[in-house]
Design a protein around this motif. Structure first.
Motif, mmCIF file in Angstrom:
data_model
loop_
_atom_site.group_PDB
_atom_site.id
_atom_site.type_symbol
_atom_site.label_atom_id
_atom_site.label_comp_id
_atom_site.label_asym_id
_atom_site.label_seq_id
_atom_site.Cartn_x
_atom_site.Cartn_y
_atom_site.Cartn_z
ATOM 1 N N ILE A 107 0.824 -1.218 0.000
ATOM 2 C CA ILE A 107 0.000 0.000 0.000
ATOM 3 C C ILE A 107 0.853 1.261 0.000
ATOM 4 O O ILE A 107 0.620 2.181 -0.778
ATOM 5 C CB ILE A 107 -0.949 -0.004 1.218
ATOM 6 C CG1 ILE A 107 -1.876 -1.230 1.161
ATOM 7 C CG2 ILE A 107 -1.769 1.284 1.256
ATOM 8 C CD1 ILE A 107 -2.718 -1.410 2.412
ATOM 9 N N VAL A 108 1.839 1.323 0.878
ATOM 10 C CA VAL A 108 2.669 2.528 1.012
ATOM 11 C C VAL A 108 4.102 2.221 0.601
ATOM 12 O O VAL A 108 4.479 1.067 0.395
ATOM 13 C CB VAL A 108 2.643 3.074 2.460
ATOM 14 C CG1 VAL A 108 1.223 3.370 2.886
ATOM 15 C CG2 VAL A 108 3.275 2.061 3.422
ATOM 16 N N GLY A 109 4.895 3.278 0.480
ATOM 17 C CA GLY A 109 6.307 3.101 0.160
ATOM 18 C C GLY A 109 6.559 2.851 -1.319
ATOM 19 O O GLY A 109 5.742 3.187 -2.184
ATOM 20 N N SER A 117 4.795 5.164 -12.800
ATOM 21 C CA SER A 117 3.642 6.066 -12.817
ATOM 22 C C SER A 117 3.901 7.252 -13.735
ATOM 23 O O SER A 117 3.058 7.607 -14.570
ATOM 24 C CB SER A 117 3.340 6.571 -11.400
ATOM 25 O OG SER A 117 3.220 5.503 -10.506
ATOM 26 N N ALA A 118 5.082 7.866 -13.577
ATOM 27 C CA ALA A 118 5.426 9.020 -14.415
ATOM 28 C C ALA A 118 5.490 8.614 -15.877
ATOM 29 O O ALA A 118 5.063 9.376 -16.761
ATOM 30 C CB ALA A 118 6.777 9.590 -13.965
ATOM 31 N N THR A 155 -0.914 7.093 -8.077
ATOM 32 C CA THR A 155 0.290 6.359 -7.678
ATOM 33 C C THR A 155 1.535 7.243 -7.703
ATOM 34 O O THR A 155 2.520 6.937 -7.029
ATOM 35 C CB THR A 155 0.517 5.135 -8.594
ATOM 36 O OG1 THR A 155 0.548 5.551 -9.964
ATOM 37 C CG2 THR A 155 -0.598 4.121 -8.424
ATOM 38 N N ALA A 156 1.483 8.339 -8.447
ATOM 39 C CA ALA A 156 2.642 9.231 -8.528
ATOM 40 C C ALA A 156 2.695 10.225 -7.374
ATOM 41 O O ALA A 156 3.789 10.626 -6.955
ATOM 42 C CB ALA A 156 2.626 9.991 -9.855
ATOM 43 N N PHE A 157 1.542 10.624 -6.837
ATOM 44 C CA PHE A 157 1.517 11.727 -5.890
ATOM 45 C C PHE A 157 1.011 11.390 -4.493
ATOM 46 O O PHE A 157 1.171 12.187 -3.571
ATOM 47 C CB PHE A 157 0.671 12.879 -6.448
ATOM 48 C CG PHE A 157 1.195 13.442 -7.738
ATOM 49 C CD1 PHE A 157 2.373 14.179 -7.752
ATOM 50 C CD2 PHE A 157 0.535 13.229 -8.942
ATOM 51 C CE1 PHE A 157 2.870 14.708 -8.926
ATOM 52 C CE2 PHE A 157 1.029 13.758 -10.132
ATOM 53 C CZ PHE A 157 2.203 14.498 -10.128
ATOM 54 N N SER A 159 0.781 9.130 -0.956
ATOM 55 C CA SER A 159 1.636 8.277 -0.114
ATOM 56 C C SER A 159 1.185 6.819 -0.167
ATOM 57 O O SER A 159 2.008 5.911 -0.336
ATOM 58 C CB SER A 159 1.612 8.775 1.338
ATOM 59 O OG SER A 159 2.167 10.067 1.445
ATOM 60 N N SER A 160 -0.109 6.590 -0.007
ATOM 61 C CA SER A 160 -0.649 5.223 -0.120
ATOM 62 C C SER A 160 -0.987 4.968 -1.588
ATOM 63 O O SER A 160 -2.149 4.790 -1.968
ATOM 64 C CB SER A 160 -1.885 5.071 0.772
ATOM 65 O OG SER A 160 -1.556 5.322 2.125
ATOM 66 N N GLY A 161 0.062 4.927 -2.407
ATOM 67 C CA GLY A 161 -0.123 4.884 -3.853
ATOM 68 C C GLY A 161 -0.090 3.502 -4.464
ATOM 69 O O GLY A 161 -0.137 3.374 -5.694
ATOM 70 N N PHE A 162 0.023 2.448 -3.654
ATOM 71 C CA PHE A 162 0.007 1.072 -4.157
ATOM 72 C C PHE A 162 1.042 0.868 -5.267
ATOM 73 O O PHE A 162 0.780 0.187 -6.261
ATOM 74 C CB PHE A 162 -1.391 0.708 -4.670
ATOM 75 C CG PHE A 162 -2.447 0.688 -3.595
ATOM 76 C CD1 PHE A 162 -2.775 -0.492 -2.941
ATOM 77 C CD2 PHE A 162 -3.105 1.845 -3.218
ATOM 78 C CE1 PHE A 162 -3.728 -0.514 -1.939
ATOM 79 C CE2 PHE A 162 -4.069 1.840 -2.212
ATOM 80 C CZ PHE A 162 -4.386 0.660 -1.571
ATOM 81 N N ARG A 163 2.214 1.462 -5.104
ATOM 82 C CA ARG A 163 3.253 1.382 -6.135
ATOM 83 C C ARG A 163 3.829 -0.028 -6.301
ATOM 84 O O ARG A 163 4.481 -0.316 -7.308
ATOM 85 C CB ARG A 163 4.357 2.404 -5.841
ATOM 86 C CG ARG A 163 3.974 3.825 -6.242
ATOM 87 C CD ARG A 163 4.960 4.856 -5.714
ATOM 88 N NE ARG A 163 4.838 5.022 -4.275
ATOM 89 C CZ ARG A 163 3.950 5.826 -3.699
ATOM 90 N NH1 ARG A 163 3.112 6.544 -4.451
ATOM 91 N NH2 ARG A 163 3.891 5.946 -2.375
ATOM 92 N N TYR A 164 3.569 -0.879 -5.330
ATOM 93 C CA TYR A 164 3.953 -2.287 -5.448
ATOM 94 C C TYR A 164 3.380 -2.911 -6.716
ATOM 95 O O TYR A 164 4.004 -3.796 -7.325
ATOM 96 C CB TYR A 164 3.460 -3.043 -4.205
ATOM 97 C CG TYR A 164 3.483 -4.545 -4.298
ATOM 98 C CD1 TYR A 164 4.652 -5.260 -4.046
ATOM 99 C CD2 TYR A 164 2.328 -5.251 -4.623
ATOM 100 C CE1 TYR A 164 4.666 -6.654 -4.126
ATOM 101 C CE2 TYR A 164 2.331 -6.636 -4.693
ATOM 102 C CZ TYR A 164 3.494 -7.336 -4.449
ATOM 103 O OH TYR A 164 3.503 -8.711 -4.530
ATOM 104 N N PHE A 165 2.193 -2.444 -7.123
ATOM 105 C CA PHE A 165 1.506 -3.034 -8.275
ATOM 106 C C PHE A 165 1.877 -2.381 -9.607
ATOM 107 O O PHE A 165 1.466 -2.869 -10.660
ATOM 108 C CB PHE A 165 -0.014 -2.931 -8.079
ATOM 109 C CG PHE A 165 -0.527 -3.693 -6.891
ATOM 110 C CD1 PHE A 165 -0.833 -5.036 -6.986
ATOM 111 C CD2 PHE A 165 -0.706 -3.057 -5.662
ATOM 112 C CE1 PHE A 165 -1.311 -5.750 -5.885
ATOM 113 C CE2 PHE A 165 -1.179 -3.756 -4.554
ATOM 114 C CZ PHE A 165 -1.481 -5.106 -4.663
#
Length: 286
Positions: A107-109, A117-118, A155-157, A159-165
């Motif tokens: 979820i975070v990090g 994302s960018a 996901t770019a902006f 904190s809880s951007g789910f960047r894992y996915f």
């Protein structure tokens, strides 16, 4: 590759801690970096496309930039961008992503993966106006572009951007668009199909298999892991701004998922019924 477990139990303590300890937005310096990358990527793709546009015009032997010229250069740009995104996504998914990653870290990090994302937001900011003004994209593709900008911006902006996915959804799946671009080039040049019917048949088959694999078979469990966590985060939030952001995030992701299944049904129908002489090709997808 598939997160384990796919469906997780609701942990109120975990989600309460996220809302309490994690700010809604990433720090301003991260926002500045994300915006810089988005604009740089959009500009680089635009410049690259303009170069290809001139190359295609010369190859076509045309003094004017016709609709066919725009379409061919657009598809060629898509092919190369999707090849890069797909290969980088596959690398990350195989060697950097852990299937048993802790729920919190899904979820975070993972700010280091913001580039996915960018990359997608910059890519769509190029594709949306070109597709509408010069290529004549379908309504479904325009909806697709807008939805990707929505999920990519979160996901770019956030904190809880789910960047894992993001390596999977913004990277791996784009590999199916590589044979799609080749297939669309055949469709735009019917004489190629007549000269190389075997190659066209094989490209269609490769496209169909890769699309169904990465956008349906693997997409489904990965997406439901994501959407279940995002829904839990939304359910546990009592901050209006967070609720609005997460609602848009989930809705846009659901729209994209419905589009994948819609296009998949067209592809299955085309594969089952045979070549273009038996059935009109499935509508263009990305």
């Amino acid at each position: 590759m598939i997160p384990s477990p796919v469906f997780v139990k609701y942990d109120s303590a975990l989600f309460d801690a996220i809302h309490r300890d994690v700010p809604t937005f990433l720090p301003p310096e991260d926002h500045k970096e994300a915006i810089t990358w988005i604009l740089s990527i959009a500009g680089a793709i635009t410049l690259f496309h303009l170069v290809l546009l001139q190359i295609v015009k010369v190859w076509q032997g045309s003094k004017e930039t016709t609709h066919a010229t725009w379409k061919a250069s657009y598809q060629l740009t898509n092919l190369l961008v999707n090849l890069i995104l797909g290969c980088v996504g596959i690398y990350y998914q195989l060697f950097k992503i852990k299937s048993d990653e802790a729920i919190l870290d899904r979820i975070v990090g993972n700010e280091h993966m913001m580039l996915f994302s960018a990359g997608q937001v910059g890519y769509q900011l190029w594709a949306l106006p070109i597709g509408i003004i010069f290529v004549g994209e379908t309504k479904s593709m325009i909806i697709h572009h807008v939805a990707v900008i929505c999920v990519g911006s979160v996901t770019a902006f956030i904190s809880s951007g789910f960047r894992y996915f993001t390596p999977y959804f913004y990277g791996v799946i784009e590999i199916s668009s590589v044979p799609l671009s080749v297939m669309n080039s055949f469709k735009n040049n019917p004489d190629w199909i007549e000269k190389y019917p075997g190659a066209y048949k094989n490209v269609r088959l490769v496209f169909g298999i890769t699309f169904l694999l990465v956008r349906v078979v693997l997409w489904t469990p990965i997406y439901w892991n994501f959407v279940s966590l995002a829904s839990m985060l939304l359910y546990s939030s009592d901050v209006v701004s967070t609720q609005i952001i997460l609602s848009i995030f989930i809705l846009a992701s659901l729209v994209l998922t419905i589009l994948q299944y819609f296009w998949a049904s067209k592809i299955v129908g085309a594969l089952v019924k045979g070549g273009p002489k038996k059935k009109k090709e499935a509508k263009k997808v990305d």
